[in-house]
Design an enzyme around this catalytic site. Structure first.
Site, PDB file in Angstrom:
ATOM      1  N   ASP B  11     -15.384 -12.141 -24.626  1.00 27.91           N
ATOM      2  CA  ASP B  11     -14.843 -12.886 -25.771  1.00 27.91           C
ATOM      3  C   ASP B  11     -13.412 -13.296 -25.451  1.00 27.91           C
ATOM      4  O   ASP B  11     -12.606 -12.466 -25.020  1.00 27.91           O
ATOM      5  CB  ASP B  11     -14.845 -12.009 -27.032  1.00 27.91           C
ATOM      6  CG  ASP B  11     -16.256 -11.825 -27.578  1.00 27.91           C
ATOM      7  OD1 ASP B  11     -17.148 -12.603 -27.196  1.00 27.91           O
ATOM      8  OD2 ASP B  11     -16.461 -10.901 -28.384  1.00 27.91           O
ATOM      9  N   ASP B 130     -28.806 -15.679 -33.591  1.00 21.36           N
ATOM     10  CA  ASP B 130     -28.527 -14.372 -34.178  1.00 21.36           C
ATOM     11  C   ASP B 130     -29.685 -14.028 -35.113  1.00 21.36           C
ATOM     12  O   ASP B 130     -29.900 -14.720 -36.120  1.00 21.36           O
ATOM     13  CB  ASP B 130     -27.201 -14.405 -34.965  1.00 21.36           C
ATOM     14  CG  ASP B 130     -25.997 -14.472 -34.032  1.00 21.36           C
ATOM     15  OD1 ASP B 130     -26.086 -13.950 -32.904  1.00 21.36           O
ATOM     16  OD2 ASP B 130     -24.966 -15.042 -34.430  1.00 21.36           O
TER      17      ASP B 130
END
Lengths: 206, 255
Positions: B11, B130
């Site tokens: 990230d 997701d």
């Protein structure tokens, strides 16, 4: 001088970065005259055969590559650049350059494997100069739905095969004869072994 | 032999990795380029960079990161986060990324998948999904967006098949339920998606120990497994994970 053929192929940037890393002296060009006069040519490629052939023809690059191949100076096709050197592709019924005998075929749909093949696969090679210093069954990175044929039209094994890999079926992952070299995999994205292979083409093959 | 891939995810916010990530040796590293090189040297097969930069005007920093990564590592890598248009994809691919990952934007505007695939080929377009357990959905799992906060009403399998038909070349299936638990991947959801589509499926969320990867790459039928914290905090190197996989007869690249 080494020339990398620029026809807006998807992996041009990666090939360029890898060559910089290897301190190669090279130029990137879409000029047929420069390509024909080069000492070595790298012909990259990612994408779709018919579209690529259209771009090559519109810029006169198809004839330039065929002419360069006939000079006996080293030519290296990568992925789609390798496929385009064959005679014909099943991908949208496309006539190719006819430098490497054989047709480009779609992986069978009944293999119980994902198509495209995306990922690392091992290569059994013929220890030719391109693979110098690279152990048998080393892994290289592949992204493709179509493969280089290993058979000639009569059914016999092509004498051009320099490397074999298995993805459901056995296919030609590397091809070589005289001054013509080609890999289905992407040496520019295959880590240190891939860089070694590119380096072999740049420095070991004349 | 064709091999299963280990993918490390980083990230990135404002050009820096978001956590004080610690490799073995306890050196804190915040530069994604240095981290990418470390994982490259450990033998990772692929990297994913998720840009979680909040402000749009700072997004150019990520493009610079992509360019610098491309100069240092010679394996495929994917960039995701905040990509909403084909032009966003172009910026990332022209900077040197092999693939782009789209998630919420693809739910809102599915045609972006087709647009990207036509321009760069399906192999460049990764759909991030997701998924969350939802008993009201036919498959038992629903798709959520915006970090899991918003239900979309889409069934996981329907969306996976639709994305494939729209031109996605790969699916990263992230389980919101498993994410962050380090208790293992969502095996059932992964297997369901992998068996319903003809494109590769990357399992994401829940990895804590190498055996979790063995499980999702065999029973879960995943083509690749994504890891983050289990390697970022120095608990395992990529090489150690691959050793366990190899000993469990999962084909991986060891050279």
């Amino acid at each position: 001088m080494i020339t990398v053929v620029d026809y807006e192929a998807g992996n041009l940037k990666s090939v360029e970065t890898a060559l910089y890393h290897l301190n190669a002296e090279f130029t990137i060009s879409s000029d047929p005259e420069i390509i024909v006069k080069s000492d070595k040519v790298i012909f990259p490629g990612v994408g779709e055969a018919k579209h690529a052939m259209g771009v090559l023809r519109s810029r006169g690059l198809d004839k330039a590559i065929i002419t360069f191949a006939s000079t006996g100076k080293p030519l290296f096709g990568i992925c789609l650049g390798a496929q385009i050197l064959q005679d014909y592709s099943e991908e949208r019924d496309t006539q190719l350059l006819g430098i490497i005998p054989g047709d480009v075929k779609l992986f069978p749909s009944d293999m119980d494997l994902k198509v495209p093949q995306i990922g690392w696969n091992t290569v059994s090679h013929d220890s030719s100069l391109l693979f110098e210093g690279i152990p048998q069954e080393s892994s290289f990175y592949f992204v493709h739905s179509y493969y280089l044929s290993t058979k000639l039209s009569g059914g016999s094994d092509s004498p051009w095969i320099a490397g074999r890999s298995k993805y459901g079926i056995t296919f030609a992952s590397a091809v070589h004869r005289d001054n013509i070299w080609a890999t289905q995999f992407h040496p520019e994205k295959s880590g240190p072994k891939g860089l070694k292979l590119l380096d072999n083409f740049i420095r070991r093959i004349d | 032999m064709f091999q299963k891939r280990i993918v490390v995810c980083l990230d990135v916010r404002d050009g820096k990795t978001t956590k004080g990530i610690r490799f073995k040796g306890n050196v804190d590293i915040g530069d994604p380029v240095v981290m990418a090189e470390e994982y490259y040297n450990q033998g990772v097969d692929e990297l994913v960079f998720y840009d979680i930069t909040a402000s749009a005007e700072r997004r150019g920093i990520m493009i610079d990161v992509v360019r610098r990564v491309a100069e240092k590592i010679f394996i495929p890598f994917c960039v995701g986060g905040g990509i909403a248009t084909v032009d966003d994809m172009s910026a990332v691919i022209l900077a040197g990324a092999e693939k782009v990952s789209i998630n919420s934007a693809a739910v809102r505007t599915p045609s972006i998948i087709t647009g990207g695939a036509r321009r760069y080929g399906s192999q460049c377009i990764v759909l991030g999904m997701d998924a969350k357990v939802d008993s009201s959905m036919p498959s038992g799992y629903g798709i959520v967006i915006d970090g899991g906060r918003v239900k979309t009403g889409k069934d996981m399998l329907e969306w996976a098949k639709e994305a494939e038909s729209l031109g996605a070349g790969e699916i990263v299936l992230n389980s919101i339920d498993a994410d962050g638990t380090r208790d293992g991947y969502e095996i059932t959801a992964t297997r369901l998606v992998s068996e319903s589509v003809g494109i590769p499926v990357v399992a994401s969320g829940g990895a804590g120990i190498p055996d979790h990867l063995v499980d999702v790459l065999t029973r879960g039928k995943a083509d690749a497994a994504l890891v983050a914290s289990m390697v970022h905090y120095g608990d395992f190197s990529v090489g150690e994970i691959k050793k366990v996989l190899s000993e469990s007869n999962v084909p991986v690249r060891l050279d």
